[in-house]
Write a protein that holds these residues in place. Structure first.
Motif, mmCIF file in Angstrom:
data_model
loop_
_atom_site.group_PDB
_atom_site.id
_atom_site.type_symbol
_atom_site.label_atom_id
_atom_site.label_comp_id
_atom_site.label_asym_id
_atom_site.label_seq_id
_atom_site.Cartn_x
_atom_site.Cartn_y
_atom_site.Cartn_z
ATOM 1 N N ASN A 49 0.990 -1.205 0.105
ATOM 2 C CA ASN A 49 0.000 0.026 -0.015
ATOM 3 C C ASN A 49 0.886 1.275 -0.026
ATOM 4 O O ASN A 49 1.460 1.643 1.067
ATOM 5 N N TYR A 117 -6.069 6.653 4.132
ATOM 6 C CA TYR A 117 -5.645 5.512 3.252
ATOM 7 C C TYR A 117 -5.922 4.288 4.340
ATOM 8 O O TYR A 117 -6.656 3.388 3.661
ATOM 9 N N SER A 120 -9.657 3.665 4.497
ATOM 10 C CA SER A 120 -9.981 3.047 2.947
ATOM 11 C C SER A 120 -9.783 1.762 3.028
ATOM 12 O O SER A 120 -10.680 0.784 2.496
ATOM 13 N N ILE A 121 -8.391 1.122 3.577
ATOM 14 C CA ILE A 121 -8.133 -0.141 3.436
ATOM 15 C C ILE A 121 -8.984 -0.854 4.370
ATOM 16 O O ILE A 121 -9.798 -2.030 3.909
ATOM 17 N N LYS A 122 -9.338 -0.492 5.553
ATOM 18 C CA LYS A 122 -10.262 -1.337 6.425
ATOM 19 C C LYS A 122 -11.554 -1.399 5.844
ATOM 20 O O LYS A 122 -12.337 -2.300 5.779
ATOM 21 N N ASN A 124 -12.487 -1.478 2.691
ATOM 22 C CA ASN A 124 -12.474 -2.422 1.433
ATOM 23 C C ASN A 124 -12.373 -3.780 2.231
ATOM 24 O O ASN A 124 -13.072 -4.740 1.469
ATOM 25 N N GLU A 125 -11.660 -4.050 3.269
ATOM 26 C CA GLU A 125 -11.702 -5.314 3.838
ATOM 27 C C GLU A 125 -12.900 -5.710 4.414
ATOM 28 O O GLU A 125 -13.325 -6.827 4.178
ATOM 29 N N GLU A 127 -15.802 -4.521 3.472
ATOM 30 C CA GLU A 127 -16.704 -4.848 2.020
ATOM 31 C C GLU A 127 -16.315 -6.390 1.496
ATOM 32 O O GLU A 127 -17.488 -6.962 1.335
ATOM 33 N N GLU A 128 -15.254 -6.682 1.362
ATOM 34 C CA GLU A 128 -14.718 -7.899 1.040
ATOM 35 C C GLU A 128 -15.303 -8.965 2.112
ATOM 36 O O GLU A 128 -15.727 -10.126 1.545
ATOM 37 N N GLN A 131 -19.005 -9.517 1.431
ATOM 38 C CA GLN A 131 -19.142 -10.111 0.294
ATOM 39 C C GLN A 131 -18.990 -11.665 0.253
ATOM 40 O O GLN A 131 -19.987 -12.456 -0.030
#
Lengths: 137, 143
Positions: A49, A117, A120-122, A124-125, A127-128, A131
């Protein structure tokens, strides 16, 4: 001639901050040193990152943009991401004119950029993870 | 060739030889009030992009070939010409910059910042017109 590396890399939590140390300019003469330094650093670092900090940069040419695309390609191929911060107004405009504002997330001042940043990574994690959970159900 | 240029310089086709001419051109532009001192970003960018293109694409970095920079006043516009000694190119064949490929952005930036841009038929002379900065009195210039 200065032996100062063109980029100083520092790890801040999960973010690698690359502060561009070229205090005045990124012009046609020093751009290849900038690109080489970055590409050597990101090589063999999967999931990097990278936050490139432009707070010392007052000028850049289109050659820098080409190097940034190469760096971005190398990092994203390894599953990582490149984001930029602390670009002054003139530099932001260059990214906008050349549509590279669609490629790079550009944060404001460096002191806030690392936190944003990481957040944002957290997100995304999460969200993944959500999912994956949804698929399993 | 521009009529009655107030600046005309040549340099061999190397990136090392370019900054001196670039710096001199910017100083002259500032002295003649075409750009504000400290606000030369776009003029510098366009001059550098055009000169780099002439050195690397036009003259293929062949030191035996020269690049010439001329600047002449045309009313409220500064007519800047960059000549190389290469075989020329067709500017219509330069694709607009996209988000993937690494080239083509220099020309895009020149077209954005300059009032007008033109290539001669041979493709080895780039002409661009810079509008005088707004914060200086029109017509004000030094020798």
């Amino acid at each position: 001639m200065s032996t100062q590396p063109p980029i100083n890399f520092v790890q801040e939590g999960s973010i690698t901050v690359g502060t561009i140390a070229t205090t005045s300019v990124l012009d046609a003469l020093n751009v290849s040193a900038f690109g080489q330094c970055a590409l050597e650093y990101v090589r063999d670092k999967p999931g990097l990152n990278l936050l490139l900090n432009f707070e010392h940069v007052t000028y850049l040419s289109s050659a820098v943009l080409s190097e940034l695309i190469r760096i971005n390609d190398a990092v994203t191929k390894g599953g990582g991401a490149v984001r930029l911060c602390a670009l002054e107004e003139n530099l932001q405009e260059v990214f906008k004119i050349t549509n590279l504002d669609q490629v790079f997330v550009i944060y404001g001042p460096a002191k806030d950029a690392v936190k944003r940043y990481e957040r944002s990574i957290k997100l995304n994690e999460q969200e993944e993870s959500w999912q994956r959970f949804s698929k399993e159900e | 060739m521009a009529s009655n240029p107030f600046f005309s310089r040549e340099f061999p086709s190397s990136l090392e030889a370019m900054p001196e001419v670039l710096g001199h051109a910017l100083t002259v532009l500032a002295d003649r009030h075409w750009i504000d001192p400290g606000h030369e970003f776009s003029a510098r960018l366009c001059l550098e992009e055009a000169m780099v293109n002439a050195v690397t694409h036009g003259n293929k970095c062949n030191h035996a070939r020269r690049v010439r920079v001329e600047m002449a006043e045309e009313g409220d516009l500064c007519h800047i010409s960059i000549f190389d000694e290469g075989h020329g190119f067709n500017p219509d064949c330069v694709p607009p910059p996209d988000t993937v490929h690494t080239g083509g952005r220099g020309l895009c930036l020149i077209k954005h910042y300059m009032e007008r841009v033109r290539f001669d038929d041979a493709g080895n002379r780039l002409e661009m017109w810079l509008r005088r900065c707004h914060t200086q009195p029109a017509g004000g210039q030094s020798a």
